[in-house]
Design an enzyme around this catalytic site. Sequence first.
Site, PDB file in Angstrom:
ATOM      1  N   GLN A  17       0.844  -1.194   0.000  1.00  0.00           N
ATOM      2  CA  GLN A  17       0.000   0.000   0.000  1.00  0.00           C
ATOM      3  C   GLN A  17       0.880   1.246   0.000  1.00  0.00           C
ATOM      4  O   GLN A  17       1.738   1.412   0.872  1.00  0.00           O
ATOM      5  CB  GLN A  17      -0.938   0.057   1.202  1.00  0.00           C
ATOM      6  CG  GLN A  17      -1.946   1.196   0.996  1.00  0.00           C
ATOM      7  CD  GLN A  17      -2.802   1.509   2.201  1.00  0.00           C
ATOM      8  OE1 GLN A  17      -2.283   1.782   3.274  1.00  0.00           O
ATOM      9  NE2 GLN A  17      -4.109   1.484   2.014  1.00  0.00           N
TER      10      GLN A  17
ATOM     11  N   GLY B  54     -10.275  -5.913   9.568  1.00  0.00           N
ATOM     12  CA  GLY B  54      -9.323  -4.862   9.945  1.00  0.00           C
ATOM     13  C   GLY B  54      -8.694  -5.240  11.265  1.00  0.00           C
ATOM     14  O   GLY B  54      -7.870  -6.161  11.337  1.00  0.00           O
ATOM     15  N   ARG B  55      -9.175  -4.585  12.335  1.00  0.00           N
ATOM     16  CA  ARG B  55      -8.611  -4.868  13.662  1.00  0.00           C
ATOM     17  C   ARG B  55      -8.804  -6.324  14.053  1.00  0.00           C
ATOM     18  O   ARG B  55      -8.061  -6.848  14.881  1.00  0.00           O
ATOM     19  CB  ARG B  55      -9.262  -3.934  14.694  1.00  0.00           C
ATOM     20  CG  ARG B  55      -8.772  -2.504  14.587  1.00  0.00           C
ATOM     21  CD  ARG B  55      -9.705  -1.540  15.274  1.00  0.00           C
ATOM     22  NE  ARG B  55     -10.973  -1.431  14.553  1.00  0.00           N
ATOM     23  CZ  ARG B  55     -12.012  -0.715  14.963  1.00  0.00           C
ATOM     24  NH1 ARG B  55     -11.937  -0.056  16.087  1.00  0.00           N
ATOM     25  NH2 ARG B  55     -13.120  -0.662  14.241  1.00  0.00           N
TER      26      ARG B  55
ATOM     27  N   ASN C 208     -15.143  -3.317   3.932  1.00  0.00           N
ATOM     28  CA  ASN C 208     -14.295  -3.318   5.133  1.00  0.00           C
ATOM     29  C   ASN C 208     -14.966  -2.521   6.250  1.00  0.00           C
ATOM     30  O   ASN C 208     -15.627  -1.528   5.995  1.00  0.00           O
ATOM     31  CB  ASN C 208     -12.928  -2.700   4.761  1.00  0.00           C
ATOM     32  CG  ASN C 208     -12.077  -2.321   5.954  1.00  0.00           C
ATOM     33  OD1 ASN C 208     -11.843  -1.138   6.218  1.00  0.00           O
ATOM     34  ND2 ASN C 208     -11.610  -3.302   6.683  1.00  0.00           N
TER      35      ASN C 208
ATOM     36  N   CYS D  27      -6.646   7.039   5.171  1.00  0.00           N
ATOM     37  CA  CYS D  27      -5.990   7.238   6.468  1.00  0.00           C
ATOM     38  C   CYS D  27      -6.308   8.630   7.010  1.00  0.00           C
ATOM     39  O   CYS D  27      -6.140   9.634   6.316  1.00  0.00           O
ATOM     40  CB  CYS D  27      -4.480   7.052   6.337  1.00  0.00           C
ATOM     41  SG  CYS D  27      -3.650   7.228   7.923  1.00  0.00           S
TER      42      CYS D  27
HETATM   43  C1  LIG Z   1      -3.634   0.120  14.014  1.00  0.00           C
HETATM   44  C2  LIG Z   1      -4.266   0.361  12.668  1.00  0.00           C
HETATM   45  C3  LIG Z   1      -3.468   0.628  11.582  1.00  0.00           C
HETATM   46  C4  LIG Z   1      -4.035   0.857  10.325  1.00  0.00           C
HETATM   47  N1  LIG Z   1      -3.228   1.089   9.262  1.00  0.00           N
HETATM   48  C5  LIG Z   1      -3.767   1.272   8.030  1.00  0.00           C
HETATM   49  C6  LIG Z   1      -2.937   1.460   6.890  1.00  0.00           C
HETATM   50  O1  LIG Z   1      -1.700   1.427   6.953  1.00  0.00           O
HETATM   51  N2  LIG Z   1      -3.557   1.679   5.697  1.00  0.00           N
HETATM   52  C7  LIG Z   1      -4.930   1.697   5.577  1.00  0.00           C
HETATM   53  O2  LIG Z   1      -5.445   1.895   4.478  1.00  0.00           O
HETATM   54  N3  LIG Z   1      -5.720   1.480   6.633  1.00  0.00           N
HETATM   55  C8  LIG Z   1      -5.177   1.264   7.843  1.00  0.00           C
HETATM   56  N4  LIG Z   1      -5.989   1.016   8.910  1.00  0.00           N
HETATM   57  C9  LIG Z   1      -7.435   0.864   8.699  1.00  0.00           C
HETATM   58  C10 LIG Z   1      -7.807  -0.621   8.557  1.00  0.00           C
HETATM   59  O3  LIG Z   1      -7.173  -1.196   7.439  1.00  0.00           O
HETATM   60  C11 LIG Z   1      -9.332  -0.796   8.427  1.00  0.00           C
HETATM   61  O4  LIG Z   1      -9.771  -0.071   7.315  1.00  0.00           O
HETATM   62  C12 LIG Z   1     -10.067  -0.285   9.663  1.00  0.00           C
HETATM   63  O5  LIG Z   1      -9.472  -0.773  10.836  1.00  0.00           O
HETATM   64  C13 LIG Z   1     -11.551  -0.652   9.625  1.00  0.00           C
HETATM   65  O6  LIG Z   1     -11.769  -2.020   9.779  1.00  0.00           O
HETATM   66  P1  LIG Z   1     -12.236  -2.627  11.229  1.00  0.00           P
HETATM   67  O7  LIG Z   1     -13.445  -1.840  11.669  1.00  0.00           O
HETATM   68  O8  LIG Z   1     -12.554  -4.062  10.923  1.00  0.00           O
HETATM   69  O9  LIG Z   1     -11.079  -2.460  12.144  1.00  0.00           O
HETATM   70  C14 LIG Z   1      -5.442   0.826  10.168  1.00  0.00           C
HETATM   71  C15 LIG Z   1      -6.244   0.550  11.276  1.00  0.00           C
HETATM   72  C16 LIG Z   1      -5.678   0.316  12.511  1.00  0.00           C
HETATM   73  C17 LIG Z   1      -6.566   0.001  13.685  1.00  0.00           C
END
Ligand SMILES: Cc1cc2nc3c(=O)[nH]c(=O)nc-3n(C[C@H](O)[C@H](O)[C@H](O)COP(=O)(O)O)c2cc1C
Length: 332
Positions: A73, A227-228, A203, A103
């Site tokens: 990415q 994600g998380r 997502n 982000c």
């Molecule tokens: C610690 C952390 C780091 C993340 N880093 C990125 C990243 O580098 N690039 C990105 O597009 N999204 C990043 N995200 C977003 C996740 O990929 C995802 O879109 C977001 O957590 C929503 O999904 P969830 O509700 O299942 O956690 C990050 C999220 C978290 C919690």
Amino acid sequence: MKSSLFIKILREKKLLLPPLSGYTDYPFRVILADFKPPFIITEMANARAIVQRNRRTMQILKIAEGKQYNGVQLVGSIPEYMSRAAKIVEDLGFDYIDINMGCTARKVACRGEGISLMKHEVRACEIVAAVTDAVDVPVTCKLRLGPSKQSMNVVALSEKLVDSGAVALTIHGRSGEKKFGLPVDLRIMHEAATVLTIPIIANGGIYTGSDAQQMIQATGAAAVMPGRGLIGNPWIIPEILSTISKTSFTPPTLQKKKEICRKHLDLLVDFYGERKAVLKMRSILPQYFSSCFFLKDLKLDVQQASNVSDIPMLLERLDDTKGYTIYDKNKK
Ligand SMILES: Cc1cc2nc3c(=O)[nH]c(=O)nc-3n(C[C@H](O)[C@H](O)[C@H](O)COP(=O)(O)O)c2cc1C
């Protein structure tokens, strides 16, 4: 990798793993590869830093061995840096490139990167066009519903990104004013999946195989991205894959979780050295045992860990009692 193959596998397997800054680093990607996901992606990597061959950024770009297709990415706001970085990562052997448009971290957004690109649609399209021109591998984008509740432009912007060359889009079903606090809006993701001609990856809030299944049903998305839910839980990969293919999934035993957590520690030590490995374990270890009793004690104790040898000691204090995992802080 050709775009047609990328899309075929995406539609077949219906699972992409997320970029997670600070988590989906090389050591965790080695762990993830053992769980046989169809795709693995790096955490976000800054395009300008790649072009300048910044040592720490280049560390992000180490490919984990395995049968999966590997993505990277890119985050950035300047088309020239994005396209040059794209060429570099393609030459390193990455199979697809994702562009970060979601982000919300201040240091990213204030530079016109990440979520800011959803506000600056022309720039977002210029970046996708420049990157697709520079490489042969498929290019995808990861967006939110919009920069804010007042501006949910994901569908309109997505159509332009498709015209610029994106072959699939991940939509995180929240807008950008709050990081992760808002409920996921399935309706707009459904609209995007209906209107757009390319596959949508849904997502937001996926923690189990059945969450993944429901997300696909509710949105009509071609695939899902947890994600998380992946942090400390690589088993979500077989869980989602088996739910989708209607085969059975056996959750890991406590012993297995300890084993993988220990392996994760060893990989962190090899990659970063002992000091950084212990610091990283402070946030990672509790995630492996997030449903255990006395999790608070475990979190407190792991914060005190200063040596690598402290970590196996903490793992020893986790026991199974009548089907429940319990952390016993007094166990020697
Ligand atoms: C610690 C952390 C780091 C993340 N880093 C990125 C990243 O580098 N690039 C990105 O597009 N999204 C990043 N995200 C977003 C996740 O990929 C995802 O879109 C977001 O957590 C929503 O999904 P969830 O509700 O299942 O956690 C990050 C999220 C978290 C919690």
